[in-house]
Write a protein that holds these residues in place. Structure first.
Motif, PDB file in Angstrom:
ATOM      1  N   TYR A 114       0.806  -1.224   0.000  1.00 52.96           N
ATOM      2  CA  TYR A 114       0.000   0.000   0.000  1.00 52.96           C
ATOM      3  C   TYR A 114       0.841   1.278   0.000  1.00 52.96           C
ATOM      4  O   TYR A 114       1.970   1.297   0.482  1.00 52.96           O
ATOM      5  N   VAL A 115       0.202   2.321  -0.524  1.00 56.35           N
ATOM      6  CA  VAL A 115       0.692   3.698  -0.403  1.00 56.35           C
ATOM      7  C   VAL A 115      -0.395   4.442   0.368  1.00 56.35           C
ATOM      8  O   VAL A 115      -1.521   4.563  -0.100  1.00 56.35           O
ATOM      9  N   ILE A 116      -0.042   4.904   1.559  1.00 55.18           N
ATOM     10  CA  ILE A 116      -1.013   5.502   2.472  1.00 55.18           C
ATOM     11  C   ILE A 116      -0.595   6.942   2.766  1.00 55.18           C
ATOM     12  O   ILE A 116       0.585   7.214   3.003  1.00 55.18           O
ATOM     13  N   VAL A 117      -1.567   7.842   2.719  1.00 52.50           N
ATOM     14  CA  VAL A 117      -1.294   9.260   2.978  1.00 52.50           C
ATOM     15  C   VAL A 117      -2.320   9.790   3.975  1.00 52.50           C
ATOM     16  O   VAL A 117      -3.311   9.121   4.282  1.00 52.50           O
ATOM     17  N   ARG A 118      -2.093  10.998   4.451  1.00 62.06           N
ATOM     18  CA  ARG A 118      -3.075  11.645   5.324  1.00 62.06           C
ATOM     19  C   ARG A 118      -4.343  11.951   4.527  1.00 62.06           C
ATOM     20  O   ARG A 118      -4.276  12.293   3.340  1.00 62.06           O
ATOM     21  N   SER A 119      -5.474  11.858   5.185  1.00 66.16           N
ATOM     22  CA  SER A 119      -6.752  12.117   4.501  1.00 66.16           C
ATOM     23  C   SER A 119      -6.787  13.514   3.897  1.00 66.16           C
ATOM     24  O   SER A 119      -7.304  13.711   2.802  1.00 66.16           O
ATOM     25  N   LYS A 120      -6.208  14.488   4.593  1.00 67.76           N
ATOM     26  CA  LYS A 120      -6.223  15.867   4.082  1.00 67.76           C
ATOM     27  C   LYS A 120      -5.349  16.037   2.839  1.00 67.76           C
ATOM     28  O   LYS A 120      -5.519  16.992   2.092  1.00 67.76           O
ATOM     29  N   ASP A 121      -4.434  15.086   2.592  1.00 68.05           N
ATOM     30  CA  ASP A 121      -3.560  15.146   1.418  1.00 68.05           C
ATOM     31  C   ASP A 121      -4.009  14.201   0.309  1.00 68.05           C
ATOM     32  O   ASP A 121      -3.262  13.937  -0.632  1.00 68.05           O
ATOM     33  N   ARG A 122      -5.224  13.717   0.422  1.00 70.05           N
ATOM     34  CA  ARG A 122      -5.765  12.756  -0.551  1.00 70.05           C
ATOM     35  C   ARG A 122      -5.707  13.303  -1.979  1.00 70.05           C
ATOM     36  O   ARG A 122      -5.441  12.576  -2.927  1.00 70.05           O
ATOM     37  N   ARG A 123      -5.957  14.595  -2.142  1.00 69.72           N
ATOM     38  CA  ARG A 123      -5.964  15.205  -3.481  1.00 69.72           C
ATOM     39  C   ARG A 123      -4.572  15.280  -4.099  1.00 69.72           C
ATOM     40  O   ARG A 123      -4.441  15.484  -5.300  1.00 69.72           O
ATOM     41  N   ASP A 124      -3.535  15.131  -3.281  1.00 70.44           N
ATOM     42  CA  ASP A 124      -2.170  15.150  -3.806  1.00 70.44           C
ATOM     43  C   ASP A 124      -1.855  13.901  -4.626  1.00 70.44           C
ATOM     44  O   ASP A 124      -0.957  13.903  -5.461  1.00 70.44           O
ATOM     45  N   VAL A 125      -2.587  12.806  -4.364  1.00 72.91           N
ATOM     46  CA  VAL A 125      -2.319  11.528  -5.050  1.00 72.91           C
ATOM     47  C   VAL A 125      -3.101  11.515  -6.354  1.00 72.91           C
ATOM     48  O   VAL A 125      -4.327  11.537  -6.360  1.00 72.91           O
ATOM     49  N   LEU A 126      -2.374  11.449  -7.471  1.00 72.06           N
ATOM     50  CA  LEU A 126      -3.008  11.462  -8.790  1.00 72.06           C
ATOM     51  C   LEU A 126      -3.346  10.051  -9.263  1.00 72.06           C
ATOM     52  O   LEU A 126      -4.323   9.850  -9.976  1.00 72.06           O
ATOM     53  N   ASN A 127      -2.533   9.069  -8.877  1.00 72.70           N
ATOM     54  CA  ASN A 127      -2.800   7.670  -9.225  1.00 72.70           C
ATOM     55  C   ASN A 127      -1.872   6.775  -8.427  1.00 72.70           C
ATOM     56  O   ASN A 127      -0.720   7.134  -8.157  1.00 72.70           O
ATOM     57  N   THR A 128      -2.382   5.615  -8.043  1.00 73.52           N
ATOM     58  CA  THR A 128      -1.578   4.569  -7.410  1.00 73.52           C
ATOM     59  C   THR A 128      -1.953   3.272  -8.087  1.00 73.52           C
ATOM     60  O   THR A 128      -3.133   2.918  -8.136  1.00 73.52           O
ATOM     61  N   ARG A 129      -0.961   2.560  -8.618  1.00 71.36           N
ATOM     62  CA  ARG A 129      -1.253   1.318  -9.341  1.00 71.36           C
ATOM     63  C   ARG A 129      -0.060   0.385  -9.329  1.00 71.36           C
ATOM     64  O   ARG A 129       1.073   0.800  -9.110  1.00 71.36           O
ATOM     65  N   ALA A 130      -0.361  -0.886  -9.567  1.00 71.72           N
ATOM     66  CA  ALA A 130       0.688  -1.901  -9.659  1.00 71.72           C
ATOM     67  C   ALA A 130       1.324  -1.840 -11.037  1.00 71.72           C
ATOM     68  O   ALA A 130       0.659  -1.576 -12.038  1.00 71.72           O
ATOM     69  N   MET A 131       2.617  -2.088 -11.073  1.00 70.94           N
ATOM     70  CA  MET A 131       3.349  -2.103 -12.350  1.00 70.94           C
ATOM     71  C   MET A 131       3.442  -3.555 -12.813  1.00 70.94           C
ATOM     72  O   MET A 131       4.269  -4.321 -12.335  1.00 70.94           O
ATOM     73  N   THR A 132       2.576  -3.914 -13.744  1.00 73.93           N
ATOM     74  CA  THR A 132       2.535  -5.305 -14.212  1.00 73.93           C
ATOM     75  C   THR A 132       3.772  -5.675 -15.015  1.00 73.93           C
ATOM     76  O   THR A 132       4.123  -6.835 -15.112  1.00 73.93           O
ATOM     77  N   SER A 133       4.453  -4.705 -15.572  1.00 75.82           N
ATOM     78  CA  SER A 133       5.657  -4.982 -16.373  1.00 75.82           C
ATOM     79  C   SER A 133       6.830  -5.397 -15.497  1.00 75.82           C
ATOM     80  O   SER A 133       7.844  -5.862 -15.999  1.00 75.82           O
ATOM     81  N   ALA A 134       6.702  -5.239 -14.183  1.00 73.83           N
ATOM     82  CA  ALA A 134       7.799  -5.572 -13.278  1.00 73.83           C
ATOM     83  C   ALA A 134       7.617  -6.963 -12.656  1.00 73.83           C
ATOM     84  O   ALA A 134       8.208  -7.268 -11.637  1.00 73.83           O
ATOM     85  N   ASP A 135       6.807  -7.834 -13.299  1.00 73.72           N
ATOM     86  CA  ASP A 135       6.537  -9.167 -12.748  1.00 73.72           C
ATOM     87  C   ASP A 135       7.778 -10.041 -12.647  1.00 73.72           C
ATOM     88  O   ASP A 135       7.869 -10.906 -11.784  1.00 73.72           O
ATOM     89  N   ASP A 136       8.726  -9.857 -13.546  1.00 75.77           N
ATOM     90  CA  ASP A 136       9.881 -10.749 -13.599  1.00 75.77           C
ATOM     91  C   ASP A 136      11.061 -10.251 -12.772  1.00 75.77           C
ATOM     92  O   ASP A 136      12.186 -10.659 -13.000  1.00 75.77           O
ATOM     93  N   CYS A 137      10.801  -9.374 -11.822  1.00 75.24           N
ATOM     94  CA  CYS A 137      11.887  -8.862 -10.971  1.00 75.24           C
ATOM     95  C   CYS A 137      12.252  -9.901  -9.919  1.00 75.24           C
ATOM     96  O   CYS A 137      11.734 -11.005  -9.900  1.00 75.24           O
ATOM     97  N   TRP A 138      13.102  -9.525  -9.006  1.00 78.10           N
ATOM     98  CA  TRP A 138      13.611 -10.416  -7.969  1.00 78.10           C
ATOM     99  C   TRP A 138      12.622 -10.649  -6.841  1.00 78.10           C
ATOM    100  O   TRP A 138      12.934 -11.266  -5.843  1.00 78.10           O
ATOM    101  N   THR A 139      11.390 -10.179  -6.972  1.00 77.36           N
ATOM    102  CA  THR A 139      10.392 -10.323  -5.917  1.00 77.36           C
ATOM    103  C   THR A 139       9.121 -10.951  -6.457  1.00 77.36           C
ATOM    104  O   THR A 139       8.858 -10.879  -7.659  1.00 77.36           O
ATOM    105  N   ASP A 140       8.337 -11.569  -5.577  1.00 78.04           N
ATOM    106  CA  ASP A 140       7.046 -12.123  -5.993  1.00 78.04           C
ATOM    107  C   ASP A 140       5.930 -11.081  -5.874  1.00 78.04           C
ATOM    108  O   ASP A 140       4.766 -11.394  -6.063  1.00 78.04           O
TER     109      ASP A 140
END
Length: 198
Positions: A114-140
């Motif tokens: 997760y990416v978590i912010v203060r409720s009052k700063d909610r408008r600062d977040v333009l988008n949060t999403r998973a990067m599907t192109s990074a599936d083959d990295c060193w992590t699951d």
């Protein structure tokens, strides 16, 4: 200022004391961040927060995934206590861009990072999403990318007041200096320049 906290929570099968210690540490850290600072809490919380946005109004958006588990309740409770919002659940997008980890046995994708912010700063977040192109990295886990528009105000430094030059009024008692000053004022009004002795 912006304060970024990176966290790694205990897994679902960890002992309750370990989970309580993690959230107790989080309880100590979060109030130390000044209220005027931007707060960005990132991490693998090993928690499924689900999609019950009616119950967790202000903490959970309408775009959650799956069902809530016990770790999810702990995370949602802590976010609610500290007026935080889980930005992953705010944006309508395909499920593959919401989920971050695939269960090894069921092969189902879940949202646990997760990416978590203060409720009052909610408008600062333009988008949060998973990067599907990074599936083959060193992590699951899929990497989570959050785009934010944050304006940080510089702290104003107190400027030293410039002292005015001190006037030597002792010379005003001298009649010759009085005449020179009077001539200088007359010339200044006519646009000419006249140098006074210092």
């Amino acid at each position: 200022m912006a304060t970024v906290i990176s966290a790694y929570a205990p897994t679902l099968d960890a002992q309750e004391e370990v989970k309580e210690a993690f959230y107790a540490d989080l309880d100590k850290i979060l109030p130390e961040v000044p209220k005027e600072d931007k707060l960005i809490l990132l991490g693998d919380f090993n928690a499924r927060v689900g999609r019950n946005h009616h119950l967790w109004r202000g903490t959970l958006g309408r775009e959650g995934v799956g069902n809530t588990n016990s770790n999810g309740i702990l995370l949602l409770t802590k976010c609610s206590e500290h007026n935080l919002v889980i930005s992953n659940t705010l944006f309508r997008q395909k499920t593959k861009f919401k989920t971050s980890w695939m269960h090894p046995r069921s092969k189902l994708w879940h949202l646990i990072d997760y990416v978590i912010v203060r409720s009052k700063d909610r408008r600062d977040v333009l988008n949060t999403r998973a990067m599907t192109s990074a599936d083959d990295c060193w992590t699951d886990h899929r990497l989570i990318r959050s785009i934010m528009s944050i304006r940080l105000m510089r702290k104003r430094r107190m400027q030293k007041r410039q002292s005015r030059p001190k006037l030597n009024i002792d010379l005003l008692g001298d009649t010759t200096y009085q005449q020179q000053l009077q001539d200088a004022l007359i010339l200044k009004n006519t646009g000419a320049h006249f140098l006074l002795p210092s």
